[in-house]
Design an enzyme around this catalytic site. Structure first.
Site, PDB file in Angstrom:
ATOM      1  N   GLU A 122      14.336   2.093   0.455  1.00 57.00           N
ATOM      2  CA  GLU A 122      15.279   1.954   0.842  1.00 57.00           C
ATOM      3  C   GLU A 122      15.532   1.344   1.847  1.00 57.00           C
ATOM      4  O   GLU A 122      14.254   1.642   2.922  1.00 57.00           O
ATOM      5  CB  GLU A 122      15.553   3.105   0.911  1.00 57.00           C
ATOM      6  CG  GLU A 122      15.831   4.297  -0.605  1.00 57.00           C
ATOM      7  CD  GLU A 122      15.564   5.482  -0.503  1.00 57.00           C
ATOM      8  OE1 GLU A 122      17.160   6.391   0.031  1.00 57.00           O
ATOM      9  OE2 GLU A 122      14.830   6.552  -0.948  1.00 57.00           O
ATOM     10  N   ARG A 168       0.659   9.058  -3.974  1.00 57.49           N
ATOM     11  CA  ARG A 168       1.014   8.667  -1.782  1.00 57.49           C
ATOM     12  C   ARG A 168      -0.251   8.587  -0.934  1.00 57.49           C
ATOM     13  O   ARG A 168      -0.929   9.130  -1.257  1.00 57.49           O
ATOM     14  CB  ARG A 168       1.630   9.819  -1.512  1.00 57.49           C
ATOM     15  CG  ARG A 168       2.926  10.097  -2.419  1.00 57.49           C
ATOM     16  CD  ARG A 168       3.691  11.016  -1.481  1.00 57.49           C
ATOM     17  NE  ARG A 168       4.119  10.332   0.330  1.00 57.49           N
ATOM     18  CZ  ARG A 168       5.495   9.793   0.215  1.00 57.49           C
ATOM     19  NH1 ARG A 168       6.303   9.694  -0.735  1.00 57.49           N
ATOM     20  NH2 ARG A 168       5.710   9.499   1.477  1.00 57.49           N
ATOM     21  N   LYS A 183       9.271   8.770   5.887  1.00 51.77           N
ATOM     22  CA  LYS A 183      10.119   8.399   6.783  1.00 51.77           C
ATOM     23  C   LYS A 183      11.029   8.927   7.562  1.00 51.77           C
ATOM     24  O   LYS A 183      11.113   8.576   9.097  1.00 51.77           O
ATOM     25  CB  LYS A 183      10.970   7.149   6.425  1.00 51.77           C
ATOM     26  CG  LYS A 183      11.152   5.821   6.231  1.00 51.77           C
ATOM     27  CD  LYS A 183      11.878   4.527   5.108  1.00 51.77           C
ATOM     28  CE  LYS A 183      11.693   5.575   4.118  1.00 51.77           C
ATOM     29  NZ  LYS A 183      12.359   4.211   3.117  1.00 51.77           N
TER      30      LYS A 183
HETATM   31  P1  ATP Z   1       9.036   8.421   2.926  1.00 50.10           P
HETATM   32  O1  ATP Z   1       8.835   9.090   1.604  1.00 50.10           O
HETATM   33  O2  ATP Z   1       8.012   7.993   3.792  1.00 50.10           O
HETATM   34  O3  ATP Z   1      10.802   8.985   3.395  1.00 50.10           O
HETATM   35  P2  ATP Z   1      10.517   6.685   0.484  1.00 50.10           P
HETATM   36  O4  ATP Z   1       9.661   7.276  -0.525  1.00 50.10           O
HETATM   37  O5  ATP Z   1      11.454   7.501   0.928  1.00 50.10           O
HETATM   38  O6  ATP Z   1       9.380   6.958   2.080  1.00 50.10           O
HETATM   39  P3  ATP Z   1      11.114   3.812   0.118  1.00 50.10           P
HETATM   40  O7  ATP Z   1      11.625   3.409   0.642  1.00 50.10           O
HETATM   41  O8  ATP Z   1      12.279   4.932  -1.053  1.00 50.10           O
HETATM   42  O9  ATP Z   1      10.499   5.498   0.748  1.00 50.10           O
HETATM   43  O10 ATP Z   1       9.583   3.913  -0.880  1.00 50.10           O
HETATM   44  C1  ATP Z   1       9.168   2.514  -1.384  1.00 50.10           C
HETATM   45  C2  ATP Z   1       8.493   2.534  -2.220  1.00 50.10           C
HETATM   46  O11 ATP Z   1       7.138   2.888  -2.134  1.00 50.10           O
HETATM   47  C3  ATP Z   1       8.674   3.934  -3.119  1.00 50.10           C
HETATM   48  O12 ATP Z   1       8.140   3.338  -4.666  1.00 50.10           O
HETATM   49  C4  ATP Z   1       7.597   4.835  -2.903  1.00 50.10           C
HETATM   50  O13 ATP Z   1       7.414   5.563  -4.106  1.00 50.10           O
HETATM   51  C5  ATP Z   1       6.425   4.214  -2.471  1.00 50.10           C
HETATM   52  N1  ATP Z   1       6.267   4.982  -1.151  1.00 50.10           N
HETATM   53  C6  ATP Z   1       6.685   5.650  -0.317  1.00 50.10           C
HETATM   54  N2  ATP Z   1       5.727   6.606   0.402  1.00 50.10           N
HETATM   55  C7  ATP Z   1       4.524   6.057  -0.224  1.00 50.10           C
HETATM   56  C8  ATP Z   1       3.247   6.391   0.885  1.00 50.10           C
HETATM   57  N3  ATP Z   1       3.100   7.145   1.593  1.00 50.10           N
HETATM   58  N4  ATP Z   1       2.411   5.917  -0.669  1.00 50.10           N
HETATM   59  C9  ATP Z   1       2.226   5.431  -1.565  1.00 50.10           C
HETATM   60  N5  ATP Z   1       3.321   4.989  -2.165  1.00 50.10           N
HETATM   61  C10 ATP Z   1       4.818   5.467  -1.193  1.00 50.10           C
HETATM   62 MG    MG Z   2      12.427   6.778  -1.752  1.00 51.49          MG
END
Ligand code: ATP
Ligand code: MG
Length: 563
Positions: A42, A268, A278
């Site tokens: 996102e 994660r 984030k």
């Molecule tokens: P956050 O949870 O930090 O706000 P998010 O999941 O909302 O992050 P996105 O931009 O939606 O952030 O993430 C893009 C991809 O990265 C998604 O498929 C998510 O599952 C993966 N991702 C995010 N954080 C992690 C993490 N700590 N470890 C592994 N993959 C991750």
């Molecule tokens: Mg997300």
């Protein structure tokens, strides 16, 4: 990666985790013929190390199976999204060394089709416009133990819903006054299936579609369908989306989608002494706890890059991690050691003095110019050497002198002899102090027969110290970074902001660096300052104001090297 063939004449990669195992199974059964993955951020923040795990996994798997990996922005929330984030994400993925298939893709490319599909759900009696407020919807939703309550608007006719939904699109209503909900099951054990909101009104300009829309699909409504539109064979995501999978499957089963993606969840990445959320990283930036998304203390890709961490080291670190379903925490020390290992192999050696103490070599001829040949890497003669100016007045490290040294201190002290790296033996003859008793200068003598660092009479010294000639020194500001949080698991015991390490940045203003440092530009690979650590020019650095970041310290900054 070893590959073997199977009956379907497709390549199977040796199994190292449950995802590759699944892919192998799908290829063998023929349910999948081309492996297509995607990294779906996102665009509401910069990428962090957690994202790097997802990026490495998706792109590496696609490459191993001769498939394809897309970069897709799940840009369904214009309130939080920005073109700035889109650009930063593209730059970071490229810098990590990956290339996406074709152009970047966007969920917003499909807004018209998603709208059509929402209408399809309405027509088939599987979606309705609701007038409840966000708070009411939350109250009606129930809890894990209490089933939800149906909205009074749940049984509107398809025609009525279509008309209202059209009016929502046409801008007849204010934000928050109406939503479109999927009509699934208010009593479901899975709260995600209790009539989730699939469209909301947001009178907000979108980075890509501008003013065209004032209703936007929710992430959950867009994500799986966009995977389907892209023919994603394996939708890889983190465990928190496991509970959303039944909802994504419900959409896929109830819509005329072109393909059937399958989602697989892995754990994660969590790293000690930092945060990988984030929401928290955004707060650190917007509330000024750090200097920006690319602050070198941040666990963001941009922050690590600015700190001088090579992308190879990040990939190496990530590739060592297990892909599994069990949540755990990785010590930051593991990342640090991947960085050190990489820089130790590759970085050029230089000399720099962080906390300078002046020495004057009294028996060295005045105005004499001499250059010492210093190797660029002790273990790699192929990296050559450079000439470093020597002189009568030198800077050495304050820590390399003790007036009253303990037994194990092998560096300089009154009457002691040490080796100046690649130069001469010197002996401290006199200690000059200021009126407050601080040592401000040392008077020394050198032995001209020890040029290059060895005494012809075979006499030994226990310590070798680094130096920079006063005449040839370049002044620099050096920024030393340490963990952003004091606690291994910020936020576990109290508000995570209270765990912030107030001393995570130390600025040294009066550092003296050998002249060749001016060859480095922001973005150049880090160099090793011998005995101190790895350093690179900050993005703010220029010819007149040299600013260096310490990428990372040496493991044993003093102990071994000084024996
Ligand atoms: P956050 O949870 O930090 O706000 P998010 O999941 O909302 O992050 P996105 O931009 O939606 O952030 O993430 C893009 C991809 O990265 C998604 O498929 C998510 O599952 C993966 N991702 C995010 N954080 C992690 C993490 N700590 N470890 C592994 N993959 C991750
Ligand atoms: Mg997300």
């Amino acid at each position: 990666m070893p590959k073997t063939s199977n009956n379907h004449n497709t390549e199977v990669v040796s199994t190292s985790d449950f995802i590759r195992e699944q892919i192998n199974k799908d290829l063998v059964s023929g349910s999948v013929t081309k492996v297509v993955t995607r990294f779906p951020p996102e665009p509401n923040g910069f990428l962090h190390l957690g994202h790097a795990k997802s990026i490495c996994l998706n792109f590496t798997i696609a490459a191993e199976y001769d498939g394809q990996c897309n970069l897709r922005f799940d840009d369904t929330n214009p309130v939080k999204e920005d073109q700035l984030f889109i650009e930063a994400i593209k730059e970071d993925v490229k810098w990590l060394g990956f290339s996406w298939a074709g152009e970047p893709k966007y969920a917003s490319d499909n807004f018209e089709l998603l709208y059509e599909w929402a209408c399809h759900l309405i027509r088939t009696g599987k979606a309705y416009v609701d007038d409840l407020t966000a708070d009411e919807i939350r109250d009606y939703r129930g809890t894990l133990t209490v089933p939800g309550t149906e909205s009074p608007h749940r049984n509107r006719t398809a025609d009525e819903n279509l008309e209202l939904f059209d009016q929502m699109r046409d801008g007849h209503y204010e934000n928050g006054t109406k939503v479109l909900r999927a009509k699934i099951d208010m009593a479901s054990g899975n709260i995600n299936l209790r009539d989730p909101v699939i469209y909301r009104i947001l009178h907000s300009s979108h980075p890509r579609t501008g003013e065209k829309w004032c209703i936007y699909p929710t992430y959950d409504f867009a994500h799986g369908q966009t995977d389907s539109i892209e023919f994603i064979s394996h939708s890889l995501c983190t465990l928190e989306f496991a509970d959303h999978r039944p909802l994504y499957d419900w959409f896929i089963e109830n819509l005329p989608v072109p393909s059937r993606p399958h989602q697989y969840e892995f754990s994660r990445l969590n790293i000690s002494h930092t945060v990988l959320s984030k929401r928290r990283l955004t707060q650190l930036v917007t509330e000024g706890f750090v200097a920006g998304w690319d602050d070198p203390r941040m666990p963001t890709i941009a922050g690590l890059r600015r700190r001088g961490v090579p992308s190879d080291a990040i990939r190496f670190f990530i590739n060592e991690l297990a892909i599994s379903k069990s949540e755990g925490m990785v010590e930051q020390a593991m990342l640090d050691s991947a960085i050190r290992e990489n820089l130790n192999d590759n970085s050029l050696r230089r000399m720099g003095v962080l906390k300078p103490l002046k020495i004057i070599i009294e028996n060295y001829p005045d105005n004499h110019l001499e250059e010492m040949e210093v190797p660029n890497h002790p273990g790699k003669p192929e990296l050559g050497s450079r000439k470093v100016r020597f002189g009568r007045e030198l800077w050495i490290e304050q820590d390399d002198f003790m007036e009253d040294p303990p037994r194990k201190f092998f560096r300089l002290g009154p009457g002691r002899e040490v080796r100046l790296r690649c130069a001469y033996f010197i002996t401290c003859r006199e200690v000059i102090k200021n009126s407050s008793g601080e040592v401000v200068e040392l008077r020394c003598t050198y032995d001209p027969d020890t040029r290059g660092g060895n005494a012809p009479d075979g006499r030994k010294v226990r310590g070798t110290i680094h130096w920079v000639a006063v005449d040839a020194a370049v002044n620099a500001e050096v920024r030393l970074y340490s963990h952003l949080f004091n606690s291994e698991t910020p936020g576990q015991e109290r508000d995570y902001l209270e765990d912030i390490n107030k001393n995570s940045l130390e600025i040294l203003n009066n550092c003296k660096i050998e002249q060749s440092i001016t060859d480095l530009k922001p973005g150049s690979p880090a160099v090793q300052f011998e005995r101190l650590g790895y350093f690179c020019p900050d993005t703010s650095s220029n010819q007149n104001d040299l600013v260096l970041n310490r990428t990372i310290s040496l493991r044993d900054s003093w102990a071994k090297i000084n024996q």
